[in-house]
Write an enzyme that holds these catalytic residues in place. Structure first.
Site, mmCIF file in Angstrom:
data_model
loop_
_atom_site.group_PDB
_atom_site.id
_atom_site.type_symbol
_atom_site.label_atom_id
_atom_site.label_comp_id
_atom_site.label_asym_id
_atom_site.label_seq_id
_atom_site.Cartn_x
_atom_site.Cartn_y
_atom_site.Cartn_z
ATOM 1 C CG HIS A 11 -1.958 0.991 1.300
ATOM 2 N ND1 HIS A 11 -2.237 1.717 2.438
ATOM 3 C CD2 HIS A 11 -2.842 1.424 0.365
ATOM 4 C CE1 HIS A 11 -3.251 2.531 2.205
ATOM 5 N NE2 HIS A 11 -3.632 2.381 0.957
ATOM 6 C CG HIS A 41 -4.239 9.365 0.177
ATOM 7 N ND1 HIS A 41 -5.129 10.026 1.007
ATOM 8 C CD2 HIS A 41 -4.841 8.195 -0.153
ATOM 9 C CE1 HIS A 41 -6.210 9.284 1.168
ATOM 10 N NE2 HIS A 41 -6.065 8.163 0.477
#
EC number: 3.1.4.46
Length: 247
Positions: free
Chosen positions: A12, A54
């Site tokens: 991730h 992000h």
């Protein structure tokens, strides 16, 4: 090529919790642990450069502030995206998608590119990321494009229809079958908490591959794999390693 050449375990944001997320350093850490695939988030600068971040805003994962997509790349280059995590990563820059593709090539890693548009830029971001990914990953396993934003996936589908796409959902939608069909998705990417064995069977019967996030407990990862989930996206890249199995 199979429409699903990807491994069971995905690191991730590059290096999970072991490095500052969405940086070249994080990709190197993922590679150090032997991972063969990473997930990361891509968005546009104000002047159209594709880079990794992000959040809409810079504050959480850098020493910058404000909406990243409202800044030109030259301004974003000055941001330190490593120090927030550790002094060891001081001066780590925000990476361009082109640099990430090169690093994936060097490490022999596959990629799940999450199209993460700054609010209101879904179609443009989807189109630009898909077109760039087609060129940058030429000769490598095609990157798996995913997004929560339907308009971004639609634009990616129109721009580079041959690249595999996955629909990201954080909440269950009863229209998942229609949505994935319309968007030509090969996969559905779900918060693992939404899944039970029956739902996994339902999705698999529809011909979809399943990626789940973010699974950090080995027992849960093993259970999901036993149910038939194809891909586990994890922050615990040391505990749930590249060779992790359901056994």
């Amino acid at each position: 090529m199979s429409n699903w050449p990807y491994p069971r375990i995905v690191a991730h944001r590059g290096g999970g919790k072991l490095a500052p997320e969405n940086t070249l350093a994080s990709i190197d850490v993922g590679a150090k642990y032997g991972h063969k695939m990473i997930e990361f988030d891509a968005k546009l600068s104000k002047d159209g450069e594709i880079f990794l971040l992000h959040d809409d805003n810079l504050e959480r994962t850098s020493n910058g502030w404000g909406v990243a997509g409202e800044l030109n790349w030259q301004d974003l280059l000055r941001v330190d995206a490593g120090s927030w995590y550790s002094k060891m990563f001081k001066g780590e820059p925000l990476p361009l998608l082109s640099q990430v593709a090169e690093r994936c090539r060097e490490h022999g890693m596959m990629a799940n590119i999450e199209i993460k548009p700054t609010t209101g830029t879904g179609p443009l971001t989807g189109k630009m990321v898909a077109l760039a990914a087609r060129e940058l990953w030429a000769g490598m396993t095609p990157p798996l494009l995913s997004s929560f934003e339907i308009d971004a996936l639609e634009a990616a589908q129109q721009a580079a229809p041959e690249l595999p796409r996955g629909l990201l959902l954080d909440e269950w939608r009863d229209d998942w079958r229609e949505l994935t069909a319309r968007l030509g998705c090969v996969s559905i990417h779900l918060n693992h908490k939404l899944l039970n064995k029956a739902r996994v069977m339902q999705l698999k019967d529809a011909g979809l591959r399943i990626l789940v996030y973010t699974v950090n407990k080995p027992q849960r990862a093993a259970e999901l794999l036993r149910w038939g989930v194809d891909c586990i996206c994890t922050d615990a890249i040391d505990v749930i390693g590249p060779n992790f199995t359901a056994q």
